[in-house]
Design a protein around this motif. Sequence first.
Motif, PDB file in Angstrom:
ATOM      1  N   GLN A   1      23.912  25.551 -20.947  1.00 53.53           N
ATOM      2  CA  GLN A   1      24.710  25.215 -22.116  1.00 53.53           C
ATOM      3  C   GLN A   1      25.955  26.088 -22.131  1.00 53.53           C
ATOM      4  OE1 GLN A   1      22.690  25.892 -25.792  1.00 53.53           O
ATOM      5  NE2 GLN A   1      24.392  25.198 -27.052  1.00 53.53           N
ATOM      6  N   VAL A   2      27.124  25.442 -22.174  1.00 56.47           N
ATOM      7  CA  VAL A   2      28.379  26.171 -22.197  1.00 56.47           C
ATOM      8  C   VAL A   2      28.591  26.794 -23.571  1.00 56.47           C
ATOM      9  CG1 VAL A   2      30.874  25.958 -22.052  1.00 56.47           C
ATOM     10  CG2 VAL A   2      29.429  24.691 -20.451  1.00 56.47           C
ATOM     11  N   GLN A   3      28.932  28.062 -23.567  1.00 59.47           N
ATOM     12  CA  GLN A   3      29.224  28.752 -24.814  1.00 59.47           C
ATOM     13  C   GLN A   3      30.406  29.677 -24.646  1.00 59.47           C
ATOM     14  OE1 GLN A   3      25.442  30.620 -26.108  1.00 59.47           O
ATOM     15  NE2 GLN A   3      25.642  29.372 -27.928  1.00 59.47           N
ATOM     16  N   LEU A   4      31.242  29.708 -25.680  1.00 65.96           N
ATOM     17  CA  LEU A   4      32.308  30.696 -25.808  1.00 65.96           C
ATOM     18  C   LEU A   4      32.110  31.330 -27.179  1.00 65.96           C
ATOM     19  CD1 LEU A   4      35.348  28.613 -24.495  1.00 65.96           C
ATOM     20  CD2 LEU A   4      34.177  30.440 -23.282  1.00 65.96           C
ATOM     21  N   VAL A   5      31.885  32.634 -27.201  1.00 68.76           N
ATOM     22  CA  VAL A   5      31.568  33.313 -28.452  1.00 68.76           C
ATOM     23  C   VAL A   5      32.604  34.391 -28.710  1.00 68.76           C
ATOM     24  CG1 VAL A   5      29.859  34.630 -29.730  1.00 68.76           C
ATOM     25  CG2 VAL A   5      29.116  32.830 -28.142  1.00 68.76           C
ATOM     26  N   GLU A   6      33.338  34.235 -29.814  1.00 65.84           N
ATOM     27  CA  GLU A   6      34.372  35.202 -30.169  1.00 65.84           C
ATOM     28  C   GLU A   6      33.798  36.304 -31.063  1.00 65.84           C
ATOM     29  OE1 GLU A   6      36.465  31.044 -30.627  1.00 65.84           O
ATOM     30  OE2 GLU A   6      34.533  31.965 -31.148  1.00 65.84           O
ATOM     31  N   SER A   7      34.440  37.453 -31.003  1.00 65.73           N
ATOM     32  CA  SER A   7      34.131  38.543 -31.913  1.00 65.73           C
ATOM     33  C   SER A   7      35.367  39.412 -32.063  1.00 65.73           C
ATOM     34  CB  SER A   7      32.949  39.367 -31.408  1.00 65.73           C
ATOM     35  OG  SER A   7      33.236  39.936 -30.147  1.00 65.73           O
ATOM     36  N   GLY A   8      35.377  40.242 -33.100  1.00 64.97           N
ATOM     37  CA  GLY A   8      36.451  41.214 -33.256  1.00 64.97           C
ATOM     38  C   GLY A   8      37.460  40.921 -34.333  1.00 64.97           C
ATOM     39  N   GLY A   9      37.336  39.789 -35.013  1.00 60.80           N
ATOM     40  CA  GLY A   9      38.281  39.490 -36.084  1.00 60.80           C
ATOM     41  C   GLY A   9      38.046  40.380 -37.288  1.00 60.80           C
ATOM     42  N   GLY A  10      38.941  40.266 -38.260  1.00 59.39           N
ATOM     43  CA  GLY A  10      38.790  41.051 -39.466  1.00 59.39           C
ATOM     44  C   GLY A  10      40.075  41.164 -40.234  1.00 59.39           C
ATOM     45  N   LEU A  11      40.080  42.101 -41.173  1.00 63.34           N
ATOM     46  CA  LEU A  11      41.241  42.357 -42.016  1.00 63.34           C
ATOM     47  C   LEU A  11      41.955  43.609 -41.516  1.00 63.34           C
ATOM     48  CD1 LEU A  11      42.936  41.955 -44.627  1.00 63.34           C
ATOM     49  CD2 LEU A  11      41.192  43.327 -45.808  1.00 63.34           C
ATOM     50  N   VAL A  12      43.253  43.521 -41.356  1.00 61.32           N
ATOM     51  CA  VAL A  12      44.039  44.649 -40.873  1.00 61.32           C
ATOM     52  C   VAL A  12      45.371  44.671 -41.606  1.00 61.32           C
ATOM     53  CG1 VAL A  12      45.044  43.332 -38.964  1.00 61.32           C
ATOM     54  CG2 VAL A  12      44.872  45.821 -38.783  1.00 61.32           C
ATOM     55  N   GLN A  13      45.931  45.856 -41.776  1.00 59.87           N
ATOM     56  CA  GLN A  13      47.221  45.982 -42.440  1.00 59.87           C
ATOM     57  C   GLN A  13      48.358  45.619 -41.486  1.00 59.87           C
ATOM     58  OE1 GLN A  13      47.483  49.953 -44.023  1.00 59.87           O
ATOM     59  NE2 GLN A  13      46.308  49.416 -45.838  1.00 59.87           N
ATOM     60  N   PRO A  14      49.489  45.191 -42.020  1.00 63.83           N
ATOM     61  CA  PRO A  14      50.644  44.939 -41.156  1.00 63.83           C
ATOM     62  C   PRO A  14      50.970  46.154 -40.301  1.00 63.83           C
ATOM     63  CG  PRO A  14      51.050  44.096 -43.337  1.00 63.83           C
ATOM     64  CD  PRO A  14      49.754  44.858 -43.422  1.00 63.83           C
ATOM     65  N   GLY A  15      51.266  45.895 -39.039  1.00 61.74           N
ATOM     66  CA  GLY A  15      51.523  46.964 -38.088  1.00 61.74           C
ATOM     67  C   GLY A  15      50.289  47.464 -37.377  1.00 61.74           C
ATOM     68  N   GLY A  26      27.209  29.936 -19.373  1.00 66.88           N
ATOM     69  CA  GLY A  26      26.784  28.570 -19.128  1.00 66.88           C
ATOM     70  C   GLY A  26      27.630  27.773 -18.152  1.00 66.88           C
ATOM     71  N   PHE A  27      28.653  28.403 -17.562  1.00 66.05           N
ATOM     72  CA  PHE A  27      29.448  27.709 -16.568  1.00 66.05           C
ATOM     73  C   PHE A  27      30.077  28.724 -15.621  1.00 66.05           C
ATOM     74  CE2 PHE A  27      33.873  28.425 -18.103  1.00 66.05           C
ATOM     75  CZ  PHE A  27      33.615  28.965 -19.358  1.00 66.05           C
ATOM     76  N   SER A  28      30.441  28.252 -14.451  1.00 64.30           N
ATOM     77  CA  SER A  28      31.121  29.099 -13.482  1.00 64.30           C
ATOM     78  C   SER A  28      32.579  29.249 -13.878  1.00 64.30           C
ATOM     79  CB  SER A  28      31.040  28.472 -12.089  1.00 64.30           C
ATOM     80  OG  SER A  28      31.898  29.148 -11.195  1.00 64.30           O
ATOM     81  N   LEU A  29      33.126  30.443 -13.716  1.00 66.77           N
ATOM     82  CA  LEU A  29      34.513  30.693 -14.066  1.00 66.77           C
ATOM     83  C   LEU A  29      35.496  30.173 -13.025  1.00 66.77           C
ATOM     84  CD1 LEU A  29      34.229  34.329 -15.467  1.00 66.77           C
ATOM     85  CD2 LEU A  29      34.240  32.173 -16.735  1.00 66.77           C
ATOM     86  N   TYR A  95      40.721  31.015 -31.985  1.00 65.00           N
ATOM     87  CA  TYR A  95      39.707  30.340 -31.195  1.00 65.00           C
ATOM     88  C   TYR A  95      39.857  30.694 -29.718  1.00 65.00           C
ATOM     89  CZ  TYR A  95      39.239  27.286 -35.276  1.00 65.00           C
ATOM     90  OH  TYR A  95      39.043  26.790 -36.534  1.00 65.00           O
ATOM     91  N   CYS A  96      38.754  30.968 -29.089  1.00 60.32           N
ATOM     92  CA  CYS A  96      38.718  31.097 -27.639  1.00 60.32           C
ATOM     93  C   CYS A  96      38.445  29.713 -27.060  1.00 60.32           C
ATOM     94  CB  CYS A  96      37.621  32.075 -27.246  1.00 60.32           C
ATOM     95  SG  CYS A  96      37.374  32.241 -25.480  1.00 60.32           S
ATOM     96  N   ALA A  97      39.114  29.386 -25.968  1.00 56.02           N
ATOM     97  CA  ALA A  97      38.910  28.081 -25.351  1.00 56.02           C
ATOM     98  C   ALA A  97      39.319  28.134 -23.887  1.00 56.02           C
ATOM     99  CB  ALA A  97      39.718  27.014 -26.077  1.00 56.02           C
ATOM    100  N   THR A  98      38.829  27.182 -23.133  1.00 53.51           N
ATOM    101  CA  THR A  98      39.317  27.022 -21.767  1.00 53.51           C
ATOM    102  C   THR A  98      40.689  26.359 -21.829  1.00 53.51           C
ATOM    103  OG1 THR A  98      38.107  24.944 -21.582  1.00 53.51           O
ATOM    104  CG2 THR A  98      37.035  26.915 -20.711  1.00 53.51           C
ATOM    105  N   PRO A 104      38.350  17.603 -17.027  1.00 50.63           N
ATOM    106  CA  PRO A 104      39.114  17.412 -18.270  1.00 50.63           C
ATOM    107  C   PRO A 104      38.446  18.023 -19.501  1.00 50.63           C
ATOM    108  CG  PRO A 104      38.942  15.350 -17.040  1.00 50.63           C
ATOM    109  CD  PRO A 104      37.984  16.318 -16.411  1.00 50.63           C
ATOM    110  N   GLN A 105      37.167  18.306 -19.434  1.00 48.26           N
ATOM    111  CA  GLN A 105      36.445  18.841 -20.569  1.00 48.26           C
ATOM    112  C   GLN A 105      36.995  20.202 -20.960  1.00 48.26           C
ATOM    113  OE1 GLN A 105      33.658  17.502 -22.383  1.00 48.26           O
ATOM    114  NE2 GLN A 105      34.225  19.203 -23.715  1.00 48.26           N
ATOM    115  N   GLN A 106      37.322  20.362 -22.231  1.00 49.29           N
ATOM    116  CA  GLN A 106      37.771  21.643 -22.754  1.00 49.29           C
ATOM    117  C   GLN A 106      36.688  22.202 -23.659  1.00 49.29           C
ATOM    118  OE1 GLN A 106      41.411  21.668 -25.096  1.00 49.29           O
ATOM    119  NE2 GLN A 106      41.846  23.784 -24.531  1.00 49.29           N
ATOM    120  N   TYR A 107      36.405  23.471 -23.469  1.00 51.85           N
ATOM    121  CA  TYR A 107      35.358  24.128 -24.239  1.00 51.85           C
ATOM    122  C   TYR A 107      35.979  25.057 -25.276  1.00 51.85           C
ATOM    123  CZ  TYR A 107      32.575  22.493 -20.295  1.00 51.85           C
ATOM    124  OH  TYR A 107      31.982  21.702 -19.341  1.00 51.85           O
ATOM    125  N   TRP A 108      35.357  25.106 -26.454  1.00 53.96           N
ATOM    126  CA  TRP A 108      35.871  25.884 -27.575  1.00 53.96           C
ATOM    127  C   TRP A 108      34.810  26.790 -28.159  1.00 53.96           C
ATOM    128  CZ3 TRP A 108      40.919  25.654 -29.338  1.00 53.96           C
ATOM    129  CH2 TRP A 108      41.708  24.628 -28.815  1.00 53.96           C
TER     130      TRP A 108
END
Length: 118
Positions: A1-15, A26-29, A95-98, A104-108
């Motif tokens: 099963q193809v998966q792309l899992v993001e992390s690291g977002g949040g609230l930050v001040q300008p600058g 789940g897939f070869s790079l 979003y992370c994506a291919t 042609p399949q694009q993963y998100w």
Amino acid sequence: QVQLVESGGGLVQPGGSLRLSCAASGFSLDGYSIGWYRQAPGKEREGVSCISMSDGRKSYEDSVKGRFTISRDNDKYTVYLLMDSLKPEDTAVYYCATCYGPTPQQYWGQGTQVTVSS
């Protein structure tokens, strides 16, 4: 099963800075480029940056050049986006994506919220 899992977002001040991570599984790079897209409220989704998993070639959207840095760790199947000098207009769901691949399949991924606000 193809998966792309993001992390690291949040609230930050300008600058400020944030680092996003995207763990692929789940897939070869081979033959893929992986990158980041973002969608702000009321706006269309736009491409931010992309990196070839084969040779490391990178591309950036004009508004983030010089502020964002994309990198990869093929051993960990992970792509990173280091975002420096963040501005309120960078606020979006990222979003992370291919970007490119042998099919042609694009993963998100599911997306991670980045909010730049004082």
